[in-house]
Motif scaffolding. Structure first.
Motif, short mmCIF file in Angstrom:
data_model
loop_
_atom_site.label_atom_id
_atom_site.label_comp_id
_atom_site.label_asym_id
_atom_site.label_seq_id
_atom_site.Cartn_x
_atom_site.Cartn_y
_atom_site.Cartn_z
N ALA A 34 0.83 -1.20 0.00
CA ALA A 34 0.00 0.00 0.00
C ALA A 34 0.87 1.25 0.00
O ALA A 34 0.51 2.27 -0.60
N PHE A 35 2.02 1.16 0.66
CA PHE A 35 2.94 2.31 0.68
C PHE A 35 3.39 2.67 -0.73
O PHE A 35 3.43 3.84 -1.11
N PHE A 36 3.70 1.66 -1.53
CA PHE A 36 4.18 1.93 -2.89
C PHE A 36 3.04 2.39 -3.81
O PHE A 36 3.31 2.97 -4.86
N LEU A 37 1.81 2.13 -3.42
CA LEU A 37 0.69 2.61 -4.22
C LEU A 37 0.56 4.13 -4.17
O LEU A 37 -0.03 4.74 -5.06
N ARG A 38 1.11 4.75 -3.11
CA ARG A 38 0.99 6.20 -2.98
C ARG A 38 1.64 6.94 -4.15
O ARG A 38 1.22 8.05 -4.49
N PHE A 39 2.63 6.32 -4.78
CA PHE A 39 3.30 6.98 -5.90
C PHE A 39 2.46 6.91 -7.17
O PHE A 39 2.77 7.60 -8.15
N ALA A 40 1.42 6.07 -7.15
CA ALA A 40 0.52 5.97 -8.30
C ALA A 40 -0.70 6.86 -8.16
O ALA A 40 -1.41 7.09 -9.14
N ARG A 41 -0.93 7.38 -6.95
CA ARG A 41 -2.14 8.18 -6.75
C ARG A 41 -2.22 9.40 -7.65
O ARG A 41 -3.28 9.69 -8.20
N PRO A 42 -1.13 10.17 -7.82
CA PRO A 42 -1.26 11.35 -8.69
C PRO A 42 -1.55 11.02 -10.15
O PRO A 42 -1.97 11.89 -10.90
N PHE A 125 2.12 5.94 -17.57
CA PHE A 125 1.97 5.51 -16.18
C PHE A 125 3.31 5.02 -15.62
O PHE A 125 3.70 5.38 -14.51
N ARG A 126 4.03 4.20 -16.41
CA ARG A 126 5.31 3.63 -15.96
C ARG A 126 6.32 4.72 -15.64
O ARG A 126 6.93 4.74 -14.56
N GLU A 127 6.53 5.65 -16.58
CA GLU A 127 7.57 6.66 -16.41
C GLU A 127 7.21 7.64 -15.28
O GLU A 127 8.10 8.05 -14.51
N ASN A 128 5.95 8.02 -15.19
CA ASN A 128 5.56 8.95 -14.13
C ASN A 128 5.61 8.29 -12.76
O ASN A 128 5.95 8.93 -11.76
N TYR A 129 5.31 7.00 -12.70
CA TYR A 129 5.43 6.29 -11.43
C TYR A 129 6.89 6.26 -10.98
O TYR A 129 7.20 6.54 -9.82
N ALA A 130 7.79 5.90 -11.91
CA ALA A 130 9.22 5.87 -11.57
C ALA A 130 9.71 7.25 -11.16
O ALA A 130 10.53 7.39 -10.24
N PHE A 131 9.23 8.29 -11.84
CA PHE A 131 9.62 9.66 -11.48
C PHE A 131 9.18 10.00 -10.06
O PHE A 131 9.96 10.53 -9.25
N ASN A 132 7.93 9.69 -9.74
CA ASN A 132 7.42 9.98 -8.39
C ASN A 132 8.20 9.22 -7.33
O ASN A 132 8.53 9.76 -6.27
N LEU A 133 8.48 7.94 -7.61
CA LEU A 133 9.20 7.11 -6.65
C LEU A 133 10.62 7.62 -6.42
O LEU A 133 11.06 7.81 -5.28
N GLN A 166 15.51 0.96 -10.78
CA GLN A 166 15.46 0.49 -12.16
C GLN A 166 14.80 -0.89 -12.25
O GLN A 166 14.01 -1.15 -13.16
N ILE A 167 15.12 -1.77 -11.29
CA ILE A 167 14.48 -3.09 -11.28
C ILE A 167 12.98 -2.95 -11.09
O ILE A 167 12.17 -3.60 -11.79
N LEU A 168 12.57 -2.11 -10.17
CA LEU A 168 11.15 -1.90 -9.93
C LEU A 168 10.47 -1.29 -11.15
O LEU A 168 9.36 -1.67 -11.53
#
Length: 614
Positions: A34-42, A125-133, A166-168
Motif C-alpha cells: 500500500a505504501f508503494f501505491l501512494r506513488f501511483a495516486r497522482p 503511467f510507468r515513467e511517471n510512477y518511476a519519477f514519483n518514486l 530500475q528493477i522496480l
C-alpha cells in the motif's frame, strides 16, 4: 574431471541451491505494498485508462481463435444449424467466407489501434510512477543524518538509489502490464472454454494445483537468492566507485593489479549469486513447462475421444485446442508471476527499508529569528561506534564575535569538534548550545545556513566556477560572485582561463590546482556571509604569498562574527582571540594567541609556517 566427480558436484550444487533459505531481510506485507501505491495516486487516471485499454485488447485477442470454429463448422463443413449456443448468434453473419474475412480485418484493425492506445498510457503511467518514486526517495535519503553518509560508501548508496529503482521500474513496465493482460485473457478464455466444453475445461482446471505447488517450492528460495545478488551487486558498485575515485592513489602506487583482484573477488561473489538465482528460476520454469505439457496431452486425449464419440464437433475441438495452446502459456506466465516478481519484491523491500529510516533528528525544529553567535560546549563526550572516546568532558565557550583557534595533534578530535557543531553526529553526553538553545532543538538545515565552512576536505561540483562559488548563495548576482572571488584571491586566476567564470572545473574540481580549489571554497564562504565562520585548515594548500593576502582578507571576514579556526599556521593563529588545545580528548585553554605562550603552542602541537604546495 571424471564423470563420477562431475555428477557429485552437480548433485551438491543442486542440493545447495534447493536448500531452505535463511530469511534475508524483512518480507513485504500488505502495508508495504500500500505504501508503494501512494506513488501511483497522482497518476491514477492514466493507470485506469491503461487498464481499460489492456482489457479491451485482451478481449479482442480472445475472440480471434473463434474464427477457426466458424471457418470449419460453418464454411468448410456447412453445419450452419449447429446447436452450439456460442455459434447461434453469429451463424448468419459469418456464414460466408467473405464475411468472415471482413470480420477478421475489422477485428485486427481494432485490436491494433487499441494496442497503440494501451502502449501510450502504459508508458505514461510507468515513467511517471518511476519519477514519483525516485524523486521522493532522493528527497528522503538526502534528509538522512550526515552520520549515515559518513558510515556508508558512495557506491553502495548509489546502487540502492539507482539499481533497485530500475528493477522496480522494469517490472512495472514489463511484467505488470503483461500479468494484467494475461489475467484478463485467461478469464475471457476460460469463459469461452466453459461454453465450448465444460468437461474438458474441468480437466484443464485439475492441473492448477501443480502450478501452485511449484510456486510454493521455489518462491522463497528465489527471493533469498535475489536478495544476496542485490547486496553483492551493491558491493561491486561500492568497490568500483572507490577505485575510480581514488585512481590517483592507485596509479601512484602501481596498484592496478591489486585493485583488479579486489574487484574481481567481489564480482565473483556476485556472479556465483546470479548463477544460483538463474538456476533456481530455470528449475521452476522447467516444472511449470512440464505441468503445461501434461495439461496439453490430457486435453488432446480427452478431447480426441469426445470428437470420436461425436460429443464434440471438429470445429469445437480445433478451437478448444487453439485456445489451450494460447491459454497454457498464458497460465504458465500467470503462475510464474510470483516467481519472476521476486527480484522486484526484493528491490521493493530494500527501497522500503530506506523509506523506513528516520530523517535527520530535529528536522522542523526551532528556527530562531536572529543569531548572536555564542557557542557553548558543556561536558561533551563523544566516541565513534565501538571505539574509545575521542572527546572527553569538553567544555568551552566561544563568545559572540570571538575568534577561537583549535590546535592539537593529528587525530586529536579537532574535526570531530566541528562535526558535532554541524550535527553530523550527536554527543553521547553533554550539550552543545547556540545562543543558549540546545542544538538538538534547532532545525539542522537552518543551523547550517548560519555557518560558512571552509574545510580541508574540498569538494567542487562538475560545473562552472561561477556555479561552484554561487552554491553557497544561489540567488547571488555575478557581481557578488566576482566580488567574493576577488576577496578570496582567486579572481585573477579565473579570468586567465579561456572561458573565465564559465570554466568547467571537472569532477571534484580536477581541472584546478589544490590551491585554486581551496580559494574557490573560501570564495563560497565570503559569498555566504553567514554569522558563524568555521575554518578548517583554510590555507593548508596555499603558498606563503597567497596566504599573506588571504590572511588580510580573513581579518576582514572574521570581523563581527563568531569564528572557529582550526589551523597549524602561526600567521593564522595570530588572528585568534583565544587558543584551545585538544590533548587526550580533553580541551584546555591556552592564553591569548598573541601572548608569549604562543611559542609553547607551536612546539607542542607541531604548528608550522612551512607552506604547502599550491
Amino acid at each position: 574431471m571424471s564423470v563420477t566427480d562431475y555428477c557429485r558436484r552437480t548433485v551438491a550444487f543442486t542440493r545447495d541451491i534447493m536448500r531452505q533459505p535463511v530469511k534475508a531481510g524483512r518480507d513485504l506485507n500488505f502495508s508495504d505494498l500500500a505504501f508503494f501505491l501512494r506513488f501511483a495516486r497522482p497518476i491514477w487516471r492514466v493507470g485506469a485508462l491503461a487498464l481499460v485499454a489492456t482489457a479491451l485488447v485482451s478481449a479482442e485477442k480472445t475472440v480471434l481463435p473463434l474464427s477457426i470454429k466458424f471457418f470449419i463448422d460453418n464454411i468448410l463443413l456447412g453445419d450452419a444449424q449447429a446447436p452450439d449456443a456460442l455459434v447461434a448468434g453469429a451463424t448468419e453473419v459469418l456464414s460466408s467466407l467473405n464475411a468472415l474475412i471482413i470480420a477478421l480485418l475489422v477485428l485486427g484493425f481494432l485490436t491494433g489501434a487499441t494496442d497503440l492506445v494501451r502502449n501510450y498510457y502504459t508508458a505514461r503511467f510507468r515513467e511517471n510512477y518511476a519519477f514519483n518514486l525516485q524523486t521522493t526517495l532522493v528527497e528522503h535519503v538526502l534528509s538522512f543524518p550526515l552520520s549515515y553518509f559518513k558510515a556508508q560508501q558512495t557506491g553502495y548508496i548509489m546502487s540502492r538509489l539507482s539499481d533497485d529503482v530500475q528493477i522496480l521500474q522494469y517490472t512495472i513496465s514489463q511484467y505488470l502490464p503483461q500479468i494484467v493482460a494475461n489475467a484478463l485473457y485467461a478469464i475471457f478464455t476460460f469463459a469461452i472454454l466453459c461454453t465450448l466444453n465444460l468437461r474438458l475445461t474441468l480437466v484443464v482446471l485439475a492441473f492448477i494445483p501443480l502450478y501452485l505447488l511449484v510456486n510454493a517450492v521455489f518462491i522463497r528460495r528465489i527471493r533469498a537468492a535475489t536478495h544476496r545478488e542485490r547486496e553483492r551487486q551493491a558491493y561491486v558498485s561500492r568497490d568500483l566507485q572507490e577505485v575510480i575515485s581514488g585512481i590517483d592513489t592507485v596509479k601512484s602506487h602501481a596498484a592496478e593489479d591489486r585493485e583488479v583482484r579486489k574487484v574481481s573477488g567481489t564480482l565473483r561473489n556476485m556472479v556465483d549469486a546470479r548463477i544460483r538465482n538463474t538456476m533456481l528460476s530455470a528449475f521452476s520454469e522447467y516444472f511449470r513447462i512440464g505441468t503445461m505439457s501434461l495439461m496439453l496431452i490430457a486435453v488432446f486425449w480427452f478431447g480426441g475421444n469426445e470428437v470420436l464419440a461425436g460429443i464434440m464437433t471438429v470445429g469445437d475441438f480445433v478451437a478448444f485446442a487453439v485456445y489451450i495452446l494460447t491459454f497454457a502459456p498464458t497460465v504458465n506466465t500467470f503462475f510464474a508471476f510470483p516467481v519472476v516478481m521476486q527480484p522486484a519484491l526484493t528491490s521493493a523491500a530494500r527501497l522500503r527499508e530506506l523509506f523506513r529510516m528516520d530523517s535527520e533528528p530535529g528536522a522542523g525544529g526551532i528556527v530562531p529569528a536572529a543569531v548572536q553567535g555564542r557557542i557553548e560546549f558543556s561536558g561533551v563526550w563523544f566516541g565513534y561506534s565501538g571505539e574509545e572516546e575521542v572527546l572527553r568532558d569538553v567544555s568551552f565557550v566561544a563568545r559572540s564575535g570571538e575568534v577561537v583557534a583549535v590546535v592539537g595533534r593529528t587525530g586529536a578530535g579537532k574535526t570531530t569538534l566541528i562535526n558535532l557543531f554541524l550535527r553530523a553526529f550527536a554527543p553521547q553526553e553533554g550539550t552543545i548550545t547556540l545562543d543558549g538553545r540546545d542544538l538538538a532543538s534547532l532545525d539542522p538545515r537552518w543551523l547550517r545556513r548560519q555557518v560558512s565552512l571552509v574545510s580541508q576536505d574540498l569538494f567542487l561540483f562538475h560545473t562552472t566556477i561561477e556555479d561552484n562559488i554561487r552554491y553557497s548563495r544561489p540567488d547571488a548576482t555575478f557581481e557578488d560572485v566576482a566580488g567574493a572571488a576577488q576577496k578570496a584571491q582567486i579572481h585573477d586566476d579565473i579570468v586567465r582561463f579561456p572561458k573565465g567564470y564559465q570554466t568547467i572545473v571537472g569532477e571534484r574540481g580536477a581541472q584546478l590546482s589544490v590551491g585554486q580549489r581551496q580559494r574557490v571554497a573560501i570564495a563560497r564562504a565570503f559569498l555566504k556571509d553567514a554569522p558563524i565562520l568555521i575554518l578548517d585548515e583554510p590555507t593548508s594548500a596555499l603558498d606563503m604569498q597567497t596566504e599573506d593576502r588571504i590572511r588580510e582578507t580573513l581579518r576582514v571576514l572574521i570581523r563581527n562574527r563568531t569564528t572557529i579556526l582550526v589551523s597549524h599556521r602561526p600567521s593564522l593563529l595570530g588572528l585568534a582571540d583565544r587558543v584551545l588545545a585538544i590533548e587526550d580528548g580533553r580541551v584546555r585553554e591556552c592564553r591569548g594567541a598573541r601572548s608569549p605562550v604562543k611559542s609553547d603552542v607551536d612546539s607542542r602541537y607541531h604548528v608550522s609556517g612551512q607552506p604547502a604546495a599550491p
